[in-house]
Design a protein around this motif. Sequence first.
Motif, short mmCIF file in Angstrom:
data_model
loop_
_atom_site.label_atom_id
_atom_site.label_comp_id
_atom_site.label_asym_id
_atom_site.label_seq_id
_atom_site.Cartn_x
_atom_site.Cartn_y
_atom_site.Cartn_z
N THR A 77 46.59 28.94 48.83
CA THR A 77 46.00 29.16 47.51
C THR A 77 47.04 29.68 46.54
O THR A 77 47.13 29.22 45.38
CB THR A 77 44.84 30.17 47.62
OG1 THR A 77 43.87 29.67 48.54
CG2 THR A 77 44.19 30.39 46.27
N LEU A 78 47.85 30.62 46.99
CA LEU A 78 48.92 31.17 46.15
C LEU A 78 49.94 30.10 45.82
O LEU A 78 50.38 29.96 44.67
CB LEU A 78 49.57 32.36 46.85
CG LEU A 78 50.87 32.89 46.24
CD1 LEU A 78 50.64 33.36 44.81
CD2 LEU A 78 51.45 34.00 47.08
N PRO A 133 44.80 32.10 35.09
CA PRO A 133 43.72 32.87 35.73
C PRO A 133 43.80 32.83 37.25
O PRO A 133 43.47 33.82 37.93
CB PRO A 133 42.45 32.20 35.21
CG PRO A 133 42.84 31.61 33.89
CD PRO A 133 44.27 31.15 34.08
N GLN A 134 44.26 31.70 37.80
CA GLN A 134 44.37 31.57 39.25
C GLN A 134 45.45 32.52 39.79
O GLN A 134 45.28 33.14 40.85
CB GLN A 134 44.70 30.13 39.64
CG GLN A 134 43.59 29.13 39.40
CD GLN A 134 43.42 28.78 37.92
OE1 GLN A 134 44.35 28.95 37.13
NE2 GLN A 134 42.24 28.30 37.56
N LEU A 139 47.01 37.98 42.23
CA LEU A 139 47.45 39.37 42.11
C LEU A 139 46.35 40.34 42.53
O LEU A 139 46.60 41.33 43.23
CB LEU A 139 47.86 39.66 40.67
CG LEU A 139 49.31 39.37 40.26
CD1 LEU A 139 49.52 39.69 38.79
CD2 LEU A 139 50.30 40.15 41.11
N MET A 140 45.13 40.02 42.13
CA MET A 140 44.00 40.86 42.53
C MET A 140 43.80 40.81 44.04
O MET A 140 43.42 41.81 44.66
CB MET A 140 42.73 40.41 41.81
CG MET A 140 42.68 40.80 40.35
SD MET A 140 42.76 42.60 40.09
CE MET A 140 41.29 43.14 40.96
N HIS A 141 44.09 39.65 44.63
CA HIS A 141 44.02 39.51 46.08
C HIS A 141 44.97 40.51 46.74
O HIS A 141 44.62 41.18 47.72
CB HIS A 141 44.37 38.08 46.48
CG HIS A 141 44.23 37.79 47.94
ND1 HIS A 141 44.22 36.52 48.47
CD2 HIS A 141 44.10 38.61 49.02
CE1 HIS A 141 44.10 36.57 49.77
NE2 HIS A 141 44.03 37.84 50.13
N ILE A 142 46.18 40.61 46.20
CA ILE A 142 47.15 41.56 46.76
C ILE A 142 46.64 42.99 46.61
O ILE A 142 46.74 43.80 47.54
CB ILE A 142 48.51 41.39 46.06
CG1 ILE A 142 49.12 40.03 46.38
CG2 ILE A 142 49.47 42.50 46.48
CD1 ILE A 142 50.43 39.75 45.67
#
Length: 223
Positions: A77-78, A133-134, A139-142
């Motif tokens: 995804t990243l 946005p992706q 970043l929020m995932h991290i």
Amino acid sequence: MRGRRRIGHERYGINFGKDDPAETHFLGGNIYTAPSRKVRSVRATSYIDLQVKRYADGDVSAPKYPAHWGTLPADETLVRAWEAAMATRSPAPPTLVKEYQSLFGSLLHATKFRPEISAAMSLLGSCLTFPTPQLYECLMHILVYLGRSRNVGTTFSAHVPGAKEVRAYADANWNVTRSTTGFVIMLAGAAVMAVSRRQHCITMSSCEAELVALCDTAIELLH
């Protein structure tokens, strides 16, 4: 020394802690030391808690964020989000740029204590002026990953085999124009330095990229 401490406290209101305590706090890092003095763990618990409160309202639980965000954020995804952003380099809204850069800068400090996020941060850092946005979601995932593993850290131990030996591991990723060098130098069973960064030259094969990574590692070892 005790006299100086007493004067410092009475004259300037300075409060002194114990010498070499079992738990200390420095620049957002928490340092825990075993009574035997042979095991020491360095974490970023306090710093991570502050960032979770700032960017996620103090809640990184599964109902609010996907359950799989508790794993290391370095999946396809990243990579797909990064490739899409690099292909177009489209200007982003000023609000998104500001929020993205703010969150990235806050997470960057955590790499000193949590080197496993370095590779993901390296990719995300190359899109600071044209985020999507992706990518912000990555970043929020991290952040969520760090919040759910806030007590994980780097532990140095005199009990591990070969604790006094310096060990180094190096590799390279040859899937883009300028390859990525990755290496880690370990002592006492934990990393004393970890690097994930783009190489300064263009290599013509995966073998050359790995040789460049080895050279970077050797330079750091000599230092």
